[in-house]
Design a protein around this motif. Structure first.
Motif, PDB file in Angstrom:
ATOM      1  N   LYS A 284      -8.950  24.166 -35.449  1.00  0.00           N
ATOM      2  CA  LYS A 284      -8.220  23.689 -34.276  1.00  0.00           C
ATOM      3  C   LYS A 284      -8.144  24.798 -33.237  1.00  0.00           C
ATOM      4  N   ARG A 285      -8.177  24.394 -31.976  1.00  0.00           N
ATOM      5  CA  ARG A 285      -8.022  25.341 -30.863  1.00  0.00           C
ATOM      6  C   ARG A 285      -6.998  24.804 -29.884  1.00  0.00           C
ATOM      7  N   GLN A 286      -6.334  25.729 -29.205  1.00  0.00           N
ATOM      8  CA  GLN A 286      -5.290  25.362 -28.259  1.00  0.00           C
ATOM      9  C   GLN A 286      -5.898  24.905 -26.937  1.00  0.00           C
ATOM     10  N   VAL A 287      -5.247  23.935 -26.317  1.00  0.00           N
ATOM     11  CA  VAL A 287      -5.651  23.442 -25.000  1.00  0.00           C
ATOM     12  C   VAL A 287      -4.927  24.269 -23.943  1.00  0.00           C
ATOM     13  N   GLY A 288      -5.668  25.128 -23.259  1.00  0.00           N
ATOM     14  CA  GLY A 288      -5.072  25.977 -22.234  1.00  0.00           C
ATOM     15  C   GLY A 288      -3.905  26.777 -22.777  1.00  0.00           C
ATOM     16  N   LYS A 289      -2.811  26.765 -22.026  1.00  0.00           N
ATOM     17  CA  LYS A 289      -1.588  27.456 -22.445  1.00  0.00           C
ATOM     18  C   LYS A 289      -0.524  26.475 -22.916  1.00  0.00           C
ATOM     19  N   THR A 290      -0.937  25.241 -23.229  1.00  0.00           N
ATOM     20  CA  THR A 290       0.020  24.160 -23.454  1.00  0.00           C
ATOM     21  C   THR A 290       0.691  24.180 -24.824  1.00  0.00           C
ATOM     22  N   GLY A 291       0.078  24.803 -25.802  1.00  0.00           N
ATOM     23  CA  GLY A 291       0.558  24.696 -27.159  1.00  0.00           C
ATOM     24  C   GLY A 291      -0.013  23.490 -27.885  1.00  0.00           C
ATOM     25  N   LEU A 292      -0.643  22.582 -27.137  1.00  0.00           N
ATOM     26  CA  LEU A 292      -1.320  21.421 -27.717  1.00  0.00           C
ATOM     27  C   LEU A 292      -2.599  21.883 -28.405  1.00  0.00           C
ATOM     28  N   GLU A 293      -2.820  21.431 -29.634  1.00  0.00           N
ATOM     29  CA  GLU A 293      -4.008  21.811 -30.379  1.00  0.00           C
ATOM     30  C   GLU A 293      -4.869  20.591 -30.678  1.00  0.00           C
ATOM     31  N   VAL A 294      -6.177  20.790 -30.647  1.00  0.00           N
ATOM     32  CA  VAL A 294      -7.128  19.732 -30.976  1.00  0.00           C
ATOM     33  C   VAL A 294      -8.148  20.279 -31.961  1.00  0.00           C
ATOM     34  N   THR A 295      -8.690  19.395 -32.795  1.00  0.00           N
ATOM     35  CA  THR A 295      -9.814  19.793 -33.624  1.00  0.00           C
ATOM     36  C   THR A 295     -11.005  20.095 -32.720  1.00  0.00           C
ATOM     37  N   THR A 296     -11.834  21.021 -33.155  1.00  0.00           N
ATOM     38  CA  THR A 296     -12.961  21.433 -32.319  1.00  0.00           C
ATOM     39  C   THR A 296     -14.006  20.331 -32.165  1.00  0.00           C
ATOM     40  N   LEU A 297     -13.981  19.333 -33.025  1.00  0.00           N
ATOM     41  CA  LEU A 297     -14.818  18.147 -32.851  1.00  0.00           C
ATOM     42  C   LEU A 297     -13.924  16.976 -32.481  1.00  0.00           C
ATOM     43  N   GLY A 298     -14.295  16.254 -31.427  1.00  0.00           N
ATOM     44  CA  GLY A 298     -13.522  15.099 -30.988  1.00  0.00           C
ATOM     45  C   GLY A 298     -14.370  13.837 -31.018  1.00  0.00           C
ATOM     46  N   LEU A 299     -13.761  12.753 -30.572  1.00  0.00           N
ATOM     47  CA  LEU A 299     -14.443  11.460 -30.498  1.00  0.00           C
ATOM     48  C   LEU A 299     -14.371  10.940 -29.078  1.00  0.00           C
ATOM     49  N   GLY A 300     -15.531  10.769 -28.438  1.00  0.00           N
ATOM     50  CA  GLY A 300     -15.593  10.197 -27.101  1.00  0.00           C
ATOM     51  C   GLY A 300     -15.655   8.683 -27.168  1.00  0.00           C
ATOM     52  N   GLY A 301     -14.955   8.014 -26.244  1.00  0.00           N
ATOM     53  CA  GLY A 301     -14.821   6.572 -26.308  1.00  0.00           C
ATOM     54  C   GLY A 301     -15.682   5.778 -25.355  1.00  0.00           C
ATOM     55  N   ALA A 302     -16.654   6.411 -24.683  1.00  0.00           N
ATOM     56  CA  ALA A 302     -17.487   5.665 -23.737  1.00  0.00           C
ATOM     57  C   ALA A 302     -18.496   4.772 -24.442  1.00  0.00           C
ATOM     58  N   SER A 303     -19.264   5.344 -25.360  1.00  0.00           N
ATOM     59  CA  SER A 303     -20.311   4.570 -26.036  1.00  0.00           C
ATOM     60  C   SER A 303     -19.732   3.399 -26.809  1.00  0.00           C
ATOM     61  N   LEU A 304     -18.530   3.583 -27.345  1.00  0.00           N
ATOM     62  CA  LEU A 304     -17.892   2.517 -28.123  1.00  0.00           C
ATOM     63  C   LEU A 304     -17.673   1.260 -27.296  1.00  0.00           C
ATOM     64  N   ALA A 305     -17.569   1.426 -25.981  1.00  0.00           N
ATOM     65  CA  ALA A 305     -17.307   0.297 -25.099  1.00  0.00           C
ATOM     66  C   ALA A 305     -18.568  -0.447 -24.703  1.00  0.00           C
ATOM     67  N   GLY A 306     -19.733  -0.005 -25.203  1.00  0.00           N
ATOM     68  CA  GLY A 306     -20.961  -0.744 -24.971  1.00  0.00           C
ATOM     69  C   GLY A 306     -21.679  -0.392 -23.691  1.00  0.00           C
ATOM     70  N   ILE A 307     -21.985   0.895 -23.492  1.00  0.00           N
ATOM     71  CA  ILE A 307     -22.767   1.285 -22.323  1.00  0.00           C
ATOM     72  C   ILE A 307     -24.253   1.204 -22.677  1.00  0.00           C
ATOM     73  N   PHE A 308     -25.012   0.519 -21.868  1.00  0.00           N
ATOM     74  CA  PHE A 308     -26.456   0.308 -22.015  1.00  0.00           C
ATOM     75  C   PHE A 308     -26.815  -0.675 -23.140  1.00  0.00           C
ATOM     76  N   SER A 309     -26.084  -0.661 -24.249  1.00  0.00           N
ATOM     77  CA  SER A 309     -26.351  -1.622 -25.327  1.00  0.00           C
ATOM     78  C   SER A 309     -25.033  -2.003 -25.975  1.00  0.00           C
ATOM     79  N   ALA A 310     -24.994  -3.193 -26.555  1.00  0.00           N
ATOM     80  CA  ALA A 310     -23.746  -3.747 -27.060  1.00  0.00           C
ATOM     81  C   ALA A 310     -23.266  -3.023 -28.310  1.00  0.00           C
ATOM     82  N   VAL A 311     -21.951  -2.893 -28.426  1.00  0.00           N
ATOM     83  CA  VAL A 311     -21.306  -2.393 -29.631  1.00  0.00           C
ATOM     84  C   VAL A 311     -20.261  -3.428 -30.035  1.00  0.00           C
ATOM     85  N   PRO A 312     -20.430  -4.092 -31.176  1.00  0.00           N
ATOM     86  CA  PRO A 312     -19.439  -5.082 -31.605  1.00  0.00           C
ATOM     87  C   PRO A 312     -18.055  -4.448 -31.734  1.00  0.00           C
ATOM     88  N   SER A 313     -17.027  -5.214 -31.415  1.00  0.00           N
ATOM     89  CA  SER A 313     -15.664  -4.678 -31.434  1.00  0.00           C
ATOM     90  C   SER A 313     -15.278  -4.147 -32.800  1.00  0.00           C
TER      91      SER A 313
END
Length: 339
Positions: free
Chosen positions: A8-37
């Motif tokens: 995990k790494r801190q986001v700026g000076k916020t104290g908020l931490e995230v795992t170094t690998l995340g999940l982006g939600g664009a492709s899940l919404a079906g860009i260029f090709s369909a993704v079933p819900s």
């Protein structure tokens, strides 16, 4: 929740931490090709079970579809992951027969309009909470401000909205505790430098400009982030697919010069028995400003492939060899010191 032990790494000076690998939600919404819900929901669930604690979405993704799908899973998760969404586009209902779907295959029946004003930011934030079905998101990004999306002339009035009230709204949301961090989510680093002139930001989601293939954001942007205490989330680590065996770069067919550079990088990876996508995925974290790498798998199976690349062992000598062959920009931080 079960899962692997991600750094995990801190986001700026916020104290908020995230795992170094995340999940982006664009492709899940079906860009260029369909993704079933069901497949999209299963991908989000699989990521959380794997131990990923950061999920990004936006109103634009599927014109509300991504936020709805992500929300169905994250609001039931314990503990709840860090959630980011974006402002700058407002959605309004439209007759599906007259809808401009853009590159989305099965979007919700909305049109979008740009609005970076004070009222636009506040409304966008509230609308996102309703689509997600949560009482709070952690990070708000200003989405696609800049000339890459709007052109020089088109961006001027929109930038005036952000500088004349939109940034104030973001500051109020952060200062009140409604969100923990604010930033920009863009494909060009230059507008992030302009944003520093408005005030302080916590994190920038920058897609495609600091990758194994391209380090154009290194100076002055990444160094300024270090000086200003801001973090970088690296989106598009595969540069639209060219680094995972595709032929697309920046959402278009890759020019021959880019293809040749990819072949040279891949040759070095093969010499060390490292898959090119593994090197692409892990590379951004060698920079101290980077807190997270954000790929966008479309299925649990694709996510499993990403996790395998994430776990691949990469010797320090691979990075130094890339540097020696002129395949990394001078000054790129790598294990053992900068190039």
């Amino acid at each position: 929740m079960a899962g692997r032990g991600f750094e995990k790494r801190q986001v700026g000076k916020t104290g908020l931490e995230v795992t170094t690998l995340g999940l982006g939600g664009a492709s899940l919404a079906g860009i260029f090709s369909a993704v079933p819900s069901d497949q999209a929901r299963a991908t989000v669930r699989h990521a959380l079970l794997a131990g990923i604690t950061y999920v990004d979405t936006a109103p634009q993704y599927g014109l509300g579809r991504s936020e709805h799908l992500v929300g169905e899973i994250v609001r039931e998760a314990t503990p709840r992951p860090v959630i980011s969404t974006k402002v700058g586009r407002l959605l309004r209902p439209v007759d599906p027969a007259r809808q401009d779907k853009g590159n989305w295959i099965d979007p919700l029946p909305f049109d979008q309009r740009y609005d970076y004003s004070y009222d636009g930011v506040m409304r966008s934030h509230e609308d996102s909470l309703q689509r997600l079905g949560v009482e709070k998101v952690d990070i708000l990004y200003v989405h696609d401000i800049g000339t890459a999306t709007h052109g020089v002339e088109g961006n001027r009035p929109l930038w005036a909205q952000l500088s004349g009230g939109g940034y104030e709204a973001l500051r109020e949301l952060r200062d009140s505790g409604a969100v923990k961090a604010i930033g920009l989510g863009v494909n060009e680093w230059e507008v992030c430098m302009d944003a520093f002139g408005l005030g302080d930001w916590d994190v920038f989601l920058l897609a495609g400009r600091y990758t194994l293939l391209e380090q154009t954001a290194l100076e002055p942007f990444m160094t300024t982030c270090i000086a200003r205490g801001a973090s970088v989330v690296v989106g598009g680590p595969f540069n639209s697919g060219i680094l995972v065996g595709g032929d697309t770069f920046n959402y278009a067919r890759a020019p021959e010069a880019v293809v040749a550079r990819v072949r040279a990088i891949e040759a070095v990876c093969k010499a060390f028995n490292v898959p090119l996508p593994a090197a692409a995925l892990q590379f951004p974290l060698t920079h101290p400003a980077v807190c997270n790498v954000l790929p966008g798998p479309r299925s649990p199976g694709e996510l499993d492939g990403i996790l395998a690349w994430w776990d691949a062992t990469i010797p320090d000598a691979l990075w130094s060899t890339l540097a020696d062959e002129g395949l990394l920009a001078p000054g790129t931080p790598v294990p053992g010191g900068p190039v």
